[in-house]
Every structure is written in structure tokens, then in C-alpha cells.
Design a protein around this motif. Structure first.
Motif, PDB file in Angstrom:
ATOM      1  N   ARG A   1       0.831  -1.212   0.000  1.00 41.97           N
ATOM      2  CA  ARG A   1       0.000   0.000   0.000  1.00 41.97           C
ATOM      3  C   ARG A   1       0.858   1.252   0.000  1.00 41.97           C
ATOM      4  O   ARG A   1       1.384   1.670   1.017  1.00 41.97           O
ATOM      5  N   GLN A   2       0.998   1.818  -1.180  1.00 42.30           N
ATOM      6  CA  GLN A   2       1.726   3.062  -1.396  1.00 42.30           C
ATOM      7  C   GLN A   2       0.887   3.898  -2.368  1.00 42.30           C
ATOM      8  O   GLN A   2      -0.155   3.458  -2.820  1.00 42.30           O
TER       9      GLN A   2
ATOM     10  N   THR B   1      -8.464  -5.054   1.903  1.00 46.23           N
ATOM     11  CA  THR B   1      -9.704  -5.778   2.145  1.00 46.23           C
ATOM     12  C   THR B   1      -9.940  -5.913   3.645  1.00 46.23           C
ATOM     13  O   THR B   1      -9.051  -5.613   4.451  1.00 46.23           O
ATOM     14  N   ALA B   2     -11.118  -6.406   4.014  1.00 42.40           N
ATOM     15  CA  ALA B   2     -11.437  -6.632   5.424  1.00 42.40           C
ATOM     16  C   ALA B   2     -10.490  -7.648   6.053  1.00 42.40           C
ATOM     17  O   ALA B   2     -10.256  -7.634   7.262  1.00 42.40           O
ATOM     18  N   ASP B   3      -9.901  -8.508   5.211  1.00 42.26           N
ATOM     19  CA  ASP B   3      -8.957  -9.516   5.696  1.00 42.26           C
ATOM     20  C   ASP B   3      -7.523  -9.004   5.761  1.00 42.26           C
ATOM     21  O   ASP B   3      -6.602  -9.761   6.052  1.00 42.26           O
ATOM     22  N   GLY B   4      -7.309  -7.724   5.436  1.00 42.91           N
ATOM     23  CA  GLY B   4      -5.975  -7.153   5.484  1.00 42.91           C
ATOM     24  C   GLY B   4      -5.138  -7.404   4.245  1.00 42.91           C
ATOM     25  O   GLY B   4      -3.943  -7.119   4.231  1.00 42.91           O
ATOM     26  N   GLU B   5      -5.755  -7.911   3.176  1.00 36.14           N
ATOM     27  CA  GLU B   5      -5.055  -8.156   1.914  1.00 36.14           C
ATOM     28  C   GLU B   5      -5.128  -6.913   1.026  1.00 36.14           C
ATOM     29  O   GLU B   5      -6.006  -6.076   1.191  1.00 36.14           O
TER      30      GLU B   5
END
Length: 86
Positions: A47-48, A66-70
Motif C-alpha cells: 500500500r503506497q 480488504t477486510a482480511d488485510g489483503e
């Protein structure tokens, strides 16, 4: 030939690091190559803030999570879906 490039504005940096570049025989092939490079760069960097430029057209990309941290990659391949000039 149309030039393309992909860059990332890394956390704490003031300037975009243009990491990937090339050219295509026309705008569409240059855009396709740029989007593939962008997709790979997002997977590598996480994430940039990203930039993609094809000929005169430039876009900013901010991948989500995502909600799963992906990484949320939905829409990455839709960047610069049309040509705006030149």
C-alpha cells in the motif's frame, strides 16, 4: 511508439521513484504493458501511492485493503481505460 512508465511515492519520500518503463507500438499496447507493470509493482510494494503514465496520460493509484488485510487489487487493471488526448 508510445512511452509508458510506472512509479511509486514511497512513505516518507517527496518524489515519485519511476521504477518501470517501456514502450508500446501504439497507445493501447503501451497502456497494457504499463498496467501489467503497475499490477506487479503494487504486489511488490504494497500500500503506497502509485503513478502510471502512458504518453501524455497520467493516473494516480491508491490501492486499498480488504477486510482480511489483503491488498485490494480490484480496479487496478482498469487504470487509464481510455485515452484522453494525443
Amino acid at each position: 511508439m508510445k512511452q509508458w512508465r510506472v512509479g511509486v511515492l514511497r512513505s516518507g519520500a517527496e518524489n515519485v521513484a519511476w521504477t518501470d518503463h517501456g514502450e508500446g507500438s501504439d497507445w493501447e499496447s503501451a497502456r497494457d504493458a504499463a498496467v501489467e507493470a503497475l499490477h506487479a509493482r503494487v504486489l511488490a510494494e504494497g500500500r503506497q501511492e502509485f503513478r502510471v503514465q502512458v504518453a501524455e496520460n497520467e493516473a494516480y493509484v491508491f490501492p486499498g485493503e480488504t477486510a482480511d488485510g489483503e491488498l485490494e487489487l480490484t480496479g487496478i487493471r482498469d487504470v487509464l481505460s481510455q485515452r484522453y488526448s494525443g
